[in-house]
Scaffold this active site. Structure first.
Site, mmCIF file in Angstrom:
data_model
loop_
_atom_site.group_PDB
_atom_site.id
_atom_site.type_symbol
_atom_site.label_atom_id
_atom_site.label_comp_id
_atom_site.label_asym_id
_atom_site.label_seq_id
_atom_site.Cartn_x
_atom_site.Cartn_y
_atom_site.Cartn_z
ATOM 1 N N HIS A 21 0.852 -1.202 0.000
ATOM 2 C CA HIS A 21 0.000 0.000 0.000
ATOM 3 C C HIS A 21 0.882 1.244 0.000
ATOM 4 O O HIS A 21 0.648 2.204 -0.716
ATOM 5 C CB HIS A 21 -0.906 0.011 1.242
ATOM 6 C CG HIS A 21 -1.937 -1.065 1.221
ATOM 7 N ND1 HIS A 21 -3.286 -0.836 1.160
ATOM 8 C CD2 HIS A 21 -1.814 -2.414 1.235
ATOM 9 C CE1 HIS A 21 -3.955 -1.977 1.138
ATOM 10 N NE2 HIS A 21 -3.072 -2.949 1.195
ATOM 11 N N ASP A 119 -6.715 5.078 3.275
ATOM 12 C CA ASP A 119 -6.715 3.693 2.797
ATOM 13 C C ASP A 119 -7.871 2.912 3.427
ATOM 14 O O ASP A 119 -8.641 3.483 4.231
ATOM 15 C CB ASP A 119 -5.364 3.065 3.190
ATOM 16 C CG ASP A 119 -4.961 1.915 2.295
ATOM 17 O OD1 ASP A 119 -3.762 1.630 2.198
ATOM 18 O OD2 ASP A 119 -5.859 1.288 1.692
HETATM 19 C C1 LIG Z 1 -2.279 -3.926 -2.439
HETATM 20 C C2 LIG Z 1 -2.802 -4.988 -1.518
HETATM 21 O O1 LIG Z 1 -2.093 -4.973 -0.300
HETATM 22 C C3 LIG Z 1 -1.388 -6.132 0.108
HETATM 23 O O2 LIG Z 1 -0.220 -6.096 -0.687
HETATM 24 P P1 LIG Z 1 1.121 -6.996 -0.505
HETATM 25 O O3 LIG Z 1 2.192 -6.184 0.121
HETATM 26 O O4 LIG Z 1 0.836 -8.309 0.120
HETATM 27 O O5 LIG Z 1 1.424 -7.363 -2.029
HETATM 28 P P2 LIG Z 1 1.636 -6.404 -3.240
HETATM 29 O O6 LIG Z 1 0.403 -5.613 -3.535
HETATM 30 O O7 LIG Z 1 2.126 -7.291 -4.323
HETATM 31 O O8 LIG Z 1 2.787 -5.384 -2.814
HETATM 32 C C4 LIG Z 1 4.051 -5.827 -2.405
HETATM 33 C C5 LIG Z 1 5.019 -4.722 -2.768
HETATM 34 O O9 LIG Z 1 6.216 -4.912 -2.040
HETATM 35 C C6 LIG Z 1 7.299 -5.146 -2.922
HETATM 36 N N1 LIG Z 1 8.131 -6.223 -2.348
HETATM 37 C C7 LIG Z 1 7.552 -7.240 -1.655
HETATM 38 C C8 LIG Z 1 8.353 -8.221 -1.101
HETATM 39 C C9 LIG Z 1 9.762 -8.119 -1.236
HETATM 40 O O10 LIG Z 1 10.541 -8.954 -0.756
HETATM 41 N N2 LIG Z 1 10.273 -7.074 -1.943
HETATM 42 C C10 LIG Z 1 9.484 -6.113 -2.501
HETATM 43 O O11 LIG Z 1 9.979 -5.176 -3.137
HETATM 44 C C11 LIG Z 1 6.678 -5.552 -4.258
HETATM 45 O O12 LIG Z 1 7.520 -5.153 -5.340
HETATM 46 C C12 LIG Z 1 5.354 -4.774 -4.247
HETATM 47 O O13 LIG Z 1 5.537 -3.458 -4.736
HETATM 48 C C13 LIG Z 1 -2.238 -7.406 -0.075
HETATM 49 O O14 LIG Z 1 -1.460 -8.443 -0.580
HETATM 50 C C14 LIG Z 1 -3.345 -7.244 -1.095
HETATM 51 O O15 LIG Z 1 -3.732 -8.492 -1.642
HETATM 52 C C15 LIG Z 1 -2.858 -6.335 -2.161
HETATM 53 O O16 LIG Z 1 -3.704 -6.346 -3.295
#
Ligand SMILES: C[C@@H]1O[C@H](OP(=O)(O)OP(=O)(O)OC[C@H]2O[C@@H](n3ccc(=O)[nH]c3=O)[C@H](O)[C@@H]2O)[C@H](O)[C@H](O)[C@H]1O
Length: 406
Positions: A21, A119
């Site tokens: 988010h 949010d």
């Molecule tokens: C919006 C909403 O909020 C949550 O998001 P969540 O953080 O789980 O997953 P992503 O939306 O993919 O966001 C994850 C974000 O973290 C980044 N990342 C993650 C892990 C890592 O090791 N390194 C990274 O850079 C990734 O690139 C992305 O930008 C819920 O799941 C929901 O289902 C989703 O639609």
């Protein structure tokens, strides 16, 4: 709207605590600041300290405001920064988040922004802002289809009765049961859908991380059922340099990962990551390990460290058997950099909306493994939308980039 056409406005921006988010909210804040407006970006100290660096020309327009998260005994020390929590602990995190109400109210009373952008979780915020005469917008950074409320699990397994267009987008029963399990069972008694309903009712406009090019029907429906303007912002594909979480020792990390990726054949590696909120059960985790082992393909698996639950042990001898072919990465990974590498040829994702956008922006085939919240719907929407055309890889790239005029 650029400030020179109107007077510059001051927006307070208050995302949920997960980086899925925070990153899109920060992206949006930068676009708004670029137009000459002022931003107060509000989150917990640990999250603020981990934000990607602001571009120097915007640092005077975006104030980073820290608001300490109340300490709750059941929560690990840095819960909101790592999201290494599960089940009931997520409920405790939402209780702690609700404990931010007093601090945020003081910030709004002191700074009196013109608008607040909030949010799904801040169900208590709309009346606080309205009472201070602050205009309110809800930034829906999940798929537009993820916001249509229902009343009992079985209602979730079919498209809602108010959907008049042809679609198969609905939850599986186990996903619907999770939503209800996360609701009545949790400490605050609020399910995510209750919170979502309150923030939508309390806003004057809905901003959506979406675009008509991807799929128009759900956006139009959102406006019809909520009787509020819905403003599509496009899918907001992030830029790699804007995505790097700071002070995680990034340069060395990326260098070591890049060296391994460089040693793999082009398009051969499956990148496996489940976002910042998903914690598989020990059984799901072992099944995923066996699946990767039996696939025979090179993989880079971002493995969530889980605190406060059963130890997540890999099958015995797993890492020896996949050594050289597979990497198990146990901390925050530079996801966008990895997805941008030419050796990556596929993305096994939990279908968080940000990850889907990032997978599509590089045209990667997605292997969808949804777990919770909106992820099941995201999976079905993507399958429904990108498998129809002959060249879905090209179409996917085009939709994502056209969405924001990139
Ligand atoms: C919006 C909403 O909020 C949550 O998001 P969540 O953080 O789980 O997953 P992503 O939306 O993919 O966001 C994850 C974000 O973290 C980044 N990342 C993650 C892990 C890592 O090791 N390194 C990274 O850079 C990734 O690139 C992305 O930008 C819920 O799941 C929901 O289902 C989703 O639609």
């Amino acid at each position: 709207m650029a400030a020179e056409d109107h007077q510059s406005v001051h927006l307070a921006v208050f995302p949920w605590l997960a980086f899925g988010h925070i990153i899109p909210y920060l992206e949006l804040s930068k676009h708004i600041a670029q137009k000459g407006h002022r931003i107060s970006f509000i989150s917990t100290p640990r999250n603020i300290d981990r934000l990607p660096k602001l571009p120097p020309h915007l640092s005077s327009s975006i104030a980073l405001v820290k608001i300490p998260l109340p300490t709750i005994a059941e929560l690990p020390e840095n819960a909101e920064a790592t999201m290494d929590i599960h089940g009931a602990q997520m409920d405790h995190l939402k209780t702690a988040f609700d404990g931010l109400e007093a601090g945020l109210t003081r910030i709004l009373e002191d700074s009196r922004p013109d608008w607040i952008l909030y949010d799904f979780a801040a169900h208590w915020l709309p009346p606080v802002a309205a009472g201070l005469g602050i205009s309110r917008a809800f930034f829906l950074n999940i798929n537009a289809c993820g916001s249509n409320d229902r009343t009992k699990p079985e209602d979730f397994t079919v498209p809602p009765k108010w959907v008049k267009f042809e679609t198969k987008v609905a939850y599986r029963r186990y996903e619907a049961d999770w939503i209800f399990g996360a609701g009545p069972g949790n400490k605050t008694g609020f399910s995510d859908f209750y919170r979502l309903g309150k923030v939508i009712v309390g806003c004057e406009a809905i901003l959506a991380r979406h675009c008509y090019e991807f799929e128009p029907a759900w956006l139009t429906l959102l406006e019809e059922i909520h009787h509020r303007p819905v403003i599509p912002l496009g899918l907001m594909p992030p830029k790699v340099q804007d995505h790097t979480i700071t002070n995680d020792g990034n340069h060395e990390i990326w260098t070591s990962i890049k060296n391994w990726l460089d040693s793999q054949n082009k398009g051969s590696v499956v990148y496996v990551a489940l976002g910042s909120e998903v914690t598989p059960t020990p059984d799901q985790f072992v099944e995923l390990a066996y699946g990767l082992e039996l696939s025979g393909v090179p993989f880079f698996w971002v493995l969530r460290k889980v605190s406060g639950s059963d130890p997540m042990e890999l099958p015995s001898g797993f890492e020896e058997r996949v050594s050289g072919r597979g990497i198990v990465w146990r901390s925050w990974a530079p996801q966008l950099e990895i997805l941008s590498h030419e050796s990556v040829g596929g993305f096994l994702t939990h279908c968080g909306w940000s990850s889907i956008v990032e997978g599509l922006m590089f045209g990667h085939p997605l292997i969808t493994l949804p777990f919770l919240v909106d992820q099941g719907l995201n999976s079905r929407v993507v399958v429904e939308k990108t498998t129809r055309s002959r060249n879905s890889k090209k179409r996917a790239r085009r939709i994502v980039h056209k969405g924001l005029g990139y």
